[in-house]
Design a protein around this motif. Structure first.
Motif, PDB file in Angstrom:
ATOM      1  N   HIS A  64       0.185  -4.449   0.122  1.00 14.01           N
ATOM      2  CA  HIS A  64       1.496  -3.799   0.037  1.00 14.01           C
ATOM      3  C   HIS A  64       1.712  -2.890   1.238  1.00 14.01           C
ATOM      4  O   HIS A  64       0.780  -2.265   1.741  1.00 14.01           O
ATOM      5  CB  HIS A  64       1.615  -2.999  -1.267  1.00 14.01           C
ATOM      6  CG  HIS A  64       1.766  -3.880  -2.478  1.00 14.01           C
ATOM      7  ND1 HIS A  64       1.571  -3.436  -3.752  1.00 14.01           N
ATOM      8  CD2 HIS A  64       2.103  -5.194  -2.573  1.00 14.01           C
ATOM      9  CE1 HIS A  64       1.777  -4.438  -4.609  1.00 14.01           C
ATOM     10  NE2 HIS A  64       2.089  -5.517  -3.904  1.00 14.01           N
ATOM     11  N   ASP A  66       2.932  -0.005   1.686  1.00 14.71           N
ATOM     12  CA  ASP A  66       2.532   1.410   1.638  1.00 14.71           C
ATOM     13  C   ASP A  66       1.009   1.583   1.807  1.00 14.71           C
ATOM     14  O   ASP A  66       0.503   2.705   1.759  1.00 14.71           O
ATOM     15  CB  ASP A  66       3.033   2.096   0.342  1.00 14.71           C
ATOM     16  CG  ASP A  66       2.519   1.450  -0.935  1.00 14.71           C
ATOM     17  OD1 ASP A  66       2.457   0.208  -1.009  1.00 14.71           O
ATOM     18  OD2 ASP A  66       2.166   2.192  -1.883  1.00 14.71           O
ATOM     19  N   HIS A 127      -2.902  -5.295 -10.581  1.00 20.43           N
ATOM     20  CA  HIS A 127      -1.742  -4.874  -9.803  1.00 20.43           C
ATOM     21  C   HIS A 127      -1.102  -6.120  -9.205  1.00 20.43           C
ATOM     22  O   HIS A 127      -1.796  -7.120  -8.992  1.00 20.43           O
ATOM     23  CB  HIS A 127      -2.246  -3.924  -8.697  1.00 20.43           C
ATOM     24  CG  HIS A 127      -1.185  -3.205  -7.946  1.00 20.43           C
ATOM     25  ND1 HIS A 127      -0.211  -2.468  -8.551  1.00 20.43           N
ATOM     26  CD2 HIS A 127      -0.958  -3.086  -6.609  1.00 20.43           C
ATOM     27  CE1 HIS A 127       0.561  -1.931  -7.627  1.00 20.43           C
ATOM     28  NE2 HIS A 127       0.136  -2.304  -6.438  1.00 20.43           N
ATOM     29  N   HIS A 197       1.620   0.359 -12.216  1.00 20.74           N
ATOM     30  CA  HIS A 197       0.959   1.609 -11.826  1.00 20.74           C
ATOM     31  C   HIS A 197       0.604   2.442 -13.061  1.00 20.74           C
ATOM     32  O   HIS A 197       1.319   2.392 -14.062  1.00 20.74           O
ATOM     33  CB  HIS A 197       1.898   2.430 -10.944  1.00 20.74           C
ATOM     34  CG  HIS A 197       2.170   1.814  -9.606  1.00 20.74           C
ATOM     35  ND1 HIS A 197       1.325   1.982  -8.528  1.00 20.74           N
ATOM     36  CD2 HIS A 197       3.180   1.025  -9.176  1.00 20.74           C
ATOM     37  CE1 HIS A 197       1.819   1.332  -7.489  1.00 20.74           C
ATOM     38  NE2 HIS A 197       2.946   0.733  -7.843  1.00 20.74           N
TER      39      HIS A 197
END
Ligand SMILES: [Zn+2]
Ligand SMILES: [Zn+2]
Length: 268
Positions: A64, A66, A127, A197
């Motif tokens: 991802h 981020d 995830h 999350h």
């Protein structure tokens, strides 16, 4: 700052806008993830007195943005080794630009690797990435665990992460703020789902299960900008730990992290 024993750690940035963590031993200086621009990560390292030119490598948790935004830039500029499992490499290669084959290192999911003088255990999390993995770092009988970007924490992972000296644990959202907030329904479902999350409550409940006599520090990480505030995350963690009769405030402390300011370097 030089290190004789154990590990020193700074959470350079944590949050849904970008994540990076600095960890060093006597012989190694590593980043885990580089999810901000190379320039910003350089500034964050400088703010704790470190120079990216002294780094040995970057461990990547998942593809991802981020977590990988600055990986390619930093790897090219400072000739850093980059560690990720095979599936994550496949997914992130087109996103980070060219990295020399000699710098591409495989860190297989569920395996332990020794990088320099640090033993590092990887474990899979739940995830929505191809093969997300987080890490437990071991040095001189001490250890540090990172656990963010996971929708839930399995018994298997709980078993692997027990009784570390310090934790970075996910407190992504306050469930009520997320439910009432501006996100579209499908995104809310994604975050609340098993592959999203950990909420403030979920992260706190995991800690009640895994912290032990060695545990001195709990850092709250990966806070959502829209669906959380520091004070609520912090209070939720402390209240849940107190409800379980755990010694918050004396046996161990709870610390906040920031999306754009490095935490003070701490030693374990
Ligand atoms: Zn993330
Ligand atoms: Zn993620």
């Amino acid at each position: 700052m030089s290190v004789e024993e154990g590990l020193q750690i700074s959470i350079l940035a944590s949050g849904s806008t970008g994540n990076s963590l600095f960890i060093q031993s006597k012989k190694q200086k590593l980043l885990v993830d580089a999810g901000l621009s190379g320039k910003k990560i350089t500034q964050l390292l400088n703010s704790i007195g470190e120079d990216p030119a002294d780094l040995n490598g970057i461990l990547v948790t998942h593809e991802h943005r981020d977590h990988i935004h600055g990986v390619g830039v930093l790897a090219r500029k400072y000739h850093l080794d980059v560690y990720a499992n095979e599936k994550t490499w496949e997914a992130m290669s087109p996103l980070i630009g060219k990295v020399d084959n000699a710098q591409k290192q495989i860190f297989a999911l569920g395996k332990t690797m020794t990088i320099g003088d640090i033993d590092i255990e990887s474990f899979g999390v739940s995830h929505d990435a191809v093969a997300p993995q987080f890490y437990r770092f071991h040095k001189d009988g001490r250890s540090f665990v990172m656990l963010t970007d996971t929708g839930y924490c399995s018994d298997y992972v709980r078993g692997l992460i027990k009784n570390a000296d310090a934790y970075l644990v996910e407190s992504n959202h306050d469930i009520e703020m997320l439910r009432m907030g501006p996100y579209p329904w499908n995104l809310k479902q994604r975050i609340l789902g098993d592959k999203g999350h950990l909420s403030n409550d979920d992260g706190a409940l995991v800690m009640t299960d895994v912290l032990g006599a060695r545990t001195k520090r709990i850092y709250l990480g990966h806070l959502s900008k829209e669906n959380n505030v520091k004070e609520i995350a912090h209070l939720t963690m402390e209240n849940v730990l107190k409800e379980h009769d755990l010694g918050v405030g004396y046996d161990f402390q709870v610390y906040d992290t920031d999306p754009d300011a490095a935490s003070t370097l701490f030693a374990i």
